[in-house]
Scaffold this active site. Sequence first.
Site, PDB file in Angstrom:
ATOM      1  N   LYS A 110       0.841  -1.215   0.000  1.00 53.99           N
ATOM      2  CA  LYS A 110       0.000   0.000   0.000  1.00 53.99           C
ATOM      3  C   LYS A 110       0.869   1.255   0.000  1.00 53.99           C
ATOM      4  CE  LYS A 110      -4.507  -1.513   0.777  1.00 53.99           C
ATOM      5  NZ  LYS A 110      -5.254  -2.545   1.331  1.00 53.99           N
ATOM      6  N   LYS A 192      -4.192  -9.915  -6.432  1.00 50.37           N
ATOM      7  CA  LYS A 192      -5.487 -10.299  -5.855  1.00 50.37           C
ATOM      8  C   LYS A 192      -6.594  -9.345  -6.301  1.00 50.37           C
ATOM      9  CE  LYS A 192      -6.089  -7.808  -1.608  1.00 50.37           C
ATOM     10  NZ  LYS A 192      -7.145  -7.699  -0.682  1.00 50.37           N
ATOM     11  N   LYS A 195     -10.970  -4.155  -3.991  1.00 48.80           N
ATOM     12  CA  LYS A 195     -12.021  -3.138  -4.158  1.00 48.80           C
ATOM     13  C   LYS A 195     -11.508  -1.885  -4.841  1.00 48.80           C
ATOM     14  CE  LYS A 195     -13.880  -3.832   0.412  1.00 48.80           C
ATOM     15  NZ  LYS A 195     -12.684  -3.648   1.225  1.00 48.80           N
TER      16      LYS A 195
HETATM   17  N1  AQP Z   1      -9.085 -11.256  -3.470  1.00 54.50           N
HETATM   18  C1  AQP Z   1      -9.452 -11.743  -2.324  1.00 54.50           C
HETATM   19  N2  AQP Z   1      -9.646 -13.082  -2.179  1.00 54.50           N
HETATM   20  C2  AQP Z   1     -10.039 -13.601  -0.982  1.00 54.50           C
HETATM   21  N3  AQP Z   1     -10.276 -12.848   0.113  1.00 54.50           N
HETATM   22  C3  AQP Z   1     -10.104 -11.510   0.008  1.00 54.50           C
HETATM   23  N4  AQP Z   1     -10.255 -10.500   0.895  1.00 54.50           N
HETATM   24  C4  AQP Z   1      -9.958  -9.325   0.285  1.00 54.50           C
HETATM   25  N5  AQP Z   1      -9.595  -9.556  -0.990  1.00 54.50           N
HETATM   26  C5  AQP Z   1      -9.687 -10.892  -1.193  1.00 54.50           C
HETATM   27  C6  AQP Z   1     -10.699 -10.656   2.266  1.00 54.50           C
HETATM   28  O1  AQP Z   1     -11.877  -9.878   2.449  1.00 54.50           O
HETATM   29  C7  AQP Z   1     -11.916  -9.398   3.797  1.00 54.50           C
HETATM   30  C8  AQP Z   1     -12.169  -7.940   3.805  1.00 54.50           C
HETATM   31  O2  AQP Z   1     -11.098  -7.238   3.222  1.00 54.50           O
HETATM   32  P1  AQP Z   1     -10.895  -5.726   3.617  1.00 54.50           P
HETATM   33  O3  AQP Z   1     -11.997  -4.915   3.131  1.00 54.50           O
HETATM   34  O4  AQP Z   1     -10.642  -5.640   5.057  1.00 54.50           O
HETATM   35  O5  AQP Z   1      -9.594  -5.247   2.956  1.00 54.50           O
HETATM   36  P2  AQP Z   1      -8.640  -5.804   1.901  1.00 54.50           P
HETATM   37  O6  AQP Z   1      -8.091  -7.123   2.332  1.00 54.50           O
HETATM   38  O7  AQP Z   1      -7.617  -4.768   1.680  1.00 54.50           O
HETATM   39  O8  AQP Z   1      -9.637  -6.010   0.680  1.00 54.50           O
HETATM   40  P3  AQP Z   1      -9.676  -5.291  -0.698  1.00 54.50           P
HETATM   41  O9  AQP Z   1     -10.903  -5.751  -1.380  1.00 54.50           O
HETATM   42  O10 AQP Z   1      -8.406  -5.507  -1.416  1.00 54.50           O
HETATM   43  O11 AQP Z   1      -9.865  -3.779  -0.321  1.00 54.50           O
HETATM   44  P4  AQP Z   1      -8.962  -2.528  -0.622  1.00 54.50           P
HETATM   45  O12 AQP Z   1      -8.962  -2.358  -2.111  1.00 54.50           O
HETATM   46  O13 AQP Z   1      -9.654  -1.433   0.108  1.00 54.50           O
HETATM   47  O14 AQP Z   1      -7.585  -2.794  -0.092  1.00 54.50           O
HETATM   48  C9  AQP Z   1     -10.582  -9.775   4.441  1.00 54.50           C
HETATM   49  O15 AQP Z   1     -10.767 -10.908   5.234  1.00 54.50           O
HETATM   50  C10 AQP Z   1      -9.702 -10.087   3.271  1.00 54.50           C
HETATM   51  O16 AQP Z   1      -8.699 -11.019   3.591  1.00 54.50           O
END
Ligand code: AQP
Length: 326
Positions: A110, A192, A195
């Site tokens: 990040k 991965k 969002k």
């Molecule tokens: N690609 C993924 N595959 C499986 N699990 C995933 N998680 C996120 N991406 C994947 C799991 O979803 C939960 C919530 O995630 P989060 O919102 O706390 O943040 P993150 O891990 O940073 O998810 P994003 O979607 O990638 O959000 P942004 O773009 O904001 O950083 C967690 O349990 C995570 O492991």
Amino acid sequence: MRIFSGIRPTGEIHIGNYLGAIKNWIALQEKNECVFSIVDLHAMTTPYLPQELQKNIMEVTKVYLAAGLNPEKCIFFVQSQIKEHTELSWLLSTVTPIGDLQRMTQFKEKSVKHKRDVNAGLLNYPILMAADILLYGTDLVPVGKDQKQHVELAREIARRFNKKFGKTFKEPEVLLPKTGAKIMSLQNPEKKMSKTDNPQGCIELLDKPDAIRKKIMTAVTDPGKEIKYDVSQKPGISNLLTIYSLFSGISTTDIEKEFEGKGYQTFKEKLSQLLIEKLEPFRRKKKELELRQTLLEKILEEGRKRAQIIAQETMKKVRKKMGLLK
Ligand code: AQP
């Protein structure tokens, strides 16, 4: 078992969040004491628009409920409404070496992605996450693979705290789904699904049929025509096979057999149809919830009250152990 997990209200919830985390929560709430949170304080560590945060929190609330989270079977609340999270986070920061934070993969990734805004909150993110988890006496933390390292650090922080101040916290364990712990981007199967990345790489739980079809049909695939699960040689198709398998309940081996000699186009068309069908109930339930603002507020308020009781109890013990006044 006490379970804790959360999601950042940073955008539309996608099938990676669902398959990696939420789907597990729905099953766990049946037989465990579950605490699920919308972790809005975490959302502030990367660039965001203050005027959109409240809306995002309410959107995520609706998606959680549409996905099957039952507020009668779990405690469901918004992180920033329980002040004990930030208090405990500060106290835990005094037992967390900076080096542990600097080696976190998510901090490194990040920091590159948001070069202009590498703030102390981003570095301290895992301490706040440890506070979220430890505050509720958590045994298990169901998350996707990207969060595994943070849960391990929470465990380490609990261990350090207990050693220094006497047994206070349980050491939580991570719970990953057997498959689906890391769903990859449809546009770049080396990364991965996320969002805040390219929206074309990401199927949102609330995507309309046209959007689903378009994203699947344009998903990056690999050289050759064979539908075969092979992550190193065919990362794109393997990711699609995983998604197919998790939404259909059919094993990847059986899916490979079904599509033998049929090519990518046919496979993608079938996968689009499957997702359109399986995601329809989410869209429908979310739409129903649009009209229930009062109910949503009541659910969050109820969750806040229930979470607060546990959080305050924990903080009483922590403050005492650390030598603070009552
Ligand atoms: N690609 C993924 N595959 C499986 N699990 C995933 N998680 C996120 N991406 C994947 C799991 O979803 C939960 C919530 O995630 P989060 O919102 O706390 O943040 P993150 O891990 O940073 O998810 P994003 O979607 O990638 O959000 P942004 O773009 O904001 O950083 C967690 O349990 C995570 O492991």
